[in-house]
Design a protein around this motif. Sequence first.
Motif, PDB file in Angstrom:
ATOM      1  N   VAL A 163     -18.893 -25.374  23.343  1.00  0.00           N
ATOM      2  CA  VAL A 163     -19.584 -26.629  23.661  1.00  0.00           C
ATOM      3  C   VAL A 163     -18.816 -27.854  23.174  1.00  0.00           C
ATOM      4  CG1 VAL A 163     -21.660 -28.001  23.232  1.00  0.00           C
ATOM      5  CG2 VAL A 163     -21.857 -25.583  23.853  1.00  0.00           C
ATOM      6  N   PRO A 164     -18.297 -27.900  21.943  1.00  0.00           N
ATOM      7  CA  PRO A 164     -17.548 -29.092  21.510  1.00  0.00           C
ATOM      8  C   PRO A 164     -16.363 -29.420  22.408  1.00  0.00           C
ATOM      9  CG  PRO A 164     -18.111 -27.731  19.620  1.00  0.00           C
ATOM     10  CD  PRO A 164     -18.450 -26.932  20.833  1.00  0.00           C
ATOM     11  N   GLY A 165     -15.616 -28.397  22.798  1.00  0.00           N
ATOM     12  CA  GLY A 165     -14.491 -28.630  23.708  1.00  0.00           C
ATOM     13  C   GLY A 165     -14.953 -29.128  25.060  1.00  0.00           C
ATOM     14  N   MET A 166     -16.085 -28.604  25.532  1.00  0.00           N
ATOM     15  CA  MET A 166     -16.622 -29.054  26.810  1.00  0.00           C
ATOM     16  C   MET A 166     -17.021 -30.525  26.739  1.00  0.00           C
ATOM     17  SD  MET A 166     -20.090 -27.773  28.718  1.00  0.00           S
ATOM     18  CE  MET A 166     -21.060 -28.614  27.449  1.00  0.00           C
ATOM     19  N   LEU A 167     -17.697 -30.929  25.641  1.00  0.00           N
ATOM     20  CA  LEU A 167     -18.104 -32.322  25.492  1.00  0.00           C
ATOM     21  C   LEU A 167     -16.896 -33.247  25.406  1.00  0.00           C
ATOM     22  CD1 LEU A 167     -21.090 -31.976  22.983  1.00  0.00           C
ATOM     23  CD2 LEU A 167     -21.149 -32.094  25.481  1.00  0.00           C
ATOM     24  N   GLN A 168     -15.843 -32.772  24.763  1.00  0.00           N
ATOM     25  CA  GLN A 168     -14.623 -33.572  24.691  1.00  0.00           C
ATOM     26  C   GLN A 168     -13.992 -33.716  26.072  1.00  0.00           C
ATOM     27  OE1 GLN A 168     -13.474 -35.167  21.777  1.00  0.00           O
ATOM     28  NE2 GLN A 168     -12.358 -36.213  23.406  1.00  0.00           N
TER      29      GLN A 168
ATOM     30  N   PRO B 279     -25.898 -33.027  16.628  1.00  0.00           N
ATOM     31  CA  PRO B 279     -25.844 -34.478  16.836  1.00  0.00           C
ATOM     32  C   PRO B 279     -25.104 -34.873  18.108  1.00  0.00           C
ATOM     33  CG  PRO B 279     -25.348 -33.942  14.555  1.00  0.00           C
ATOM     34  CD  PRO B 279     -25.363 -32.646  15.309  1.00  0.00           C
ATOM     35  N   ALA B 280     -24.051 -34.120  18.428  1.00  0.00           N
ATOM     36  CA  ALA B 280     -23.297 -34.453  19.642  1.00  0.00           C
ATOM     37  C   ALA B 280     -24.140 -34.211  20.891  1.00  0.00           C
ATOM     38  CB  ALA B 280     -22.010 -33.626  19.695  1.00  0.00           C
ATOM     39  N   VAL B 281     -24.859 -33.088  20.922  1.00  0.00           N
ATOM     40  CA  VAL B 281     -25.689 -32.782  22.095  1.00  0.00           C
ATOM     41  C   VAL B 281     -26.831 -33.786  22.233  1.00  0.00           C
ATOM     42  CG1 VAL B 281     -27.221 -31.056  23.110  1.00  0.00           C
ATOM     43  CG2 VAL B 281     -25.069 -30.352  22.064  1.00  0.00           C
ATOM     44  N   ARG B 282     -27.360 -34.256  21.120  1.00  0.00           N
ATOM     45  CA  ARG B 282     -28.477 -35.199  21.159  1.00  0.00           C
ATOM     46  C   ARG B 282     -28.040 -36.640  21.413  1.00  0.00           C
ATOM     47  NH1 ARG B 282     -32.313 -33.313  16.039  1.00  0.00           N
ATOM     48  NH2 ARG B 282     -33.187 -31.440  17.046  1.00  0.00           N
ATOM     49  N   ASP B 283     -26.757 -36.904  21.313  1.00  0.00           N
ATOM     50  CA  ASP B 283     -26.266 -38.271  21.487  1.00  0.00           C
ATOM     51  C   ASP B 283     -26.545 -38.752  22.909  1.00  0.00           C
ATOM     52  OD1 ASP B 283     -24.473 -40.489  20.299  1.00  0.00           O
ATOM     53  OD2 ASP B 283     -23.566 -40.070  22.249  1.00  0.00           O
TER      54      ASP B 283
END
Length: 410
Positions: A53-58, A90-94
Motif C-alpha cells: 500500500v505505501p508504494g501504491m500511494l507513492q 494516517p496515509a490512508v486517512r489523509d
Amino acid sequence: MTRRYLLDRVRVSVDALERLVGGLGTSLLALAAFLWLIIVALMCLTGVGLLLVPGMLQAFRSVANRERDRLTRWGPVILEPEPLPGGLLPAVRDRTVQREAGWVVTHATFGFIMGIVGLSLPLYAVQCITFPLWWRWVDAEQGGPGFISFPVRTELDALAVGLIGIGWVAVVIGLGPVLARIQAAPGRALLAVDADTDLSLRVAQLTATRAAALDAHAVELRRIERSLHDGTQNRLVAVTVLLGAARRALTRDPETAGEILERAQDAAEQALAELRTVVRGILPPVLADRGLAGALTGLAGSCAVPCTVDVDVPGRCAVSVEATAYFVVAEALTNVVKHSGATRAAVTVHQKGDRLLLRVDDDGRGGADESRGSGLGGIRRRIEAVDGRLVLTSPPGGPTAMRVELPCGS
C-alpha cells in the motif's frame, strides 16, 4: 479582423489538442496506477497487499503530481501537497490521498476516453480530407474512412467525403477546447489542495520567490556597479587626466594640447556610449518609446538567426512586466544564436485574461538544460521575481519551446 479571429481559433484548437494528448499520456499513467490498485486490493485479501500500500500511494502521488504540472502549464497554478504522512493508517486517512485515489480512478477511465476522442477527431478529419487522393486504392464497397458507409465509386463520391472532412475540421475547432476543459475538470477539482494548505504552500512559495528576487536584484546591482566601475569610471578618469594635461600644455605647446583635447573628447564619447549601454540594461528606452511590440521587433531584427514576432496585446502591462518580457526574449534569442544551431526562431506574445503569455520557439538541436548554465537560471529567476512561471521543453534533437506566463497587472 476575420483573419485574426480564424487564426486565434486555430491556435486555441492546436493548444486544446496538445492538452488532450498530454491528458491522454497522464491517463495512461493513471490507468497503470488503477490496475496496480486492483492488484493490491486483491492481494490485501491475503494480507500481503498491506505491505504494498505505501508504494501504491507513492505511485498515486507521482502520477497526480505529473497531472498537477500539466494543468499548471495550461491554467491556474495547482501546488503540490505536503509529503505523504508517515504510517499506513494516517496515509490512508489523509484527505489529499483519498482525493488523489479518486482522481486516479476517474482519469484512468473518463480522462482516457476524452483523450482518445480528442485525438481521434482530428485524425478522422485528416483521413476524410485526404480521401480524394487515395480512394482508388480502397474497396469501393467498404465506403469511406470511419463512419462513412456509403460506397465510393466515383471522384464525386470521394470529393463528398473530403467535404465531410472539412465539416469535421469545424467540429474539431469548436469541440476540441471543450473536450480539453472537460478532461481537465476532475484534476482541477480533486488535485487542488485544501484552502488552508494552499495558503501555507503559497506563502512558502512567495517567500522563496521573494528571496530569489532579492538575489537577482543584488546580482543586477553588482553588474551595474561593475560596468560603471570598470568602464565608465575609467573613461571619466582618463578624461580628467587628459584635460589636466591639455591645460598644462596649452601655454607651452598649443598643438599638443589640441591632440590631447581630441583624445579627451573620444574618451568622453566612449564614456557616454557605455553609460547608454548601462541604462539600456536597466530599462530599455525603446519600451517607453515603441511599446513591447516595437521593442521585441527590434530584438528580432538584430538577431543573427531569422526571427518572426507576433505580438497581440491590446494594452500596456506594468513596466516591470514589460521589462521582464523584453529581457527574457533578449536572453532567449542570445541562447538561440550561441547554443542552438537553429535556422529560425519565433516569438509569440498574447494576453489571456490577466496573464501575459510569451513563447520563444526555435528549430535548433535542443537539449537545453538549466543546470548547465546558458542563462536559463537567470531567466527563471527574473520571471519568478514578478510571480511568473517558466516551462521549458527542449528534447535532444529539438525543437526548443520556452513558455512564459507573467501577470499582466498595471
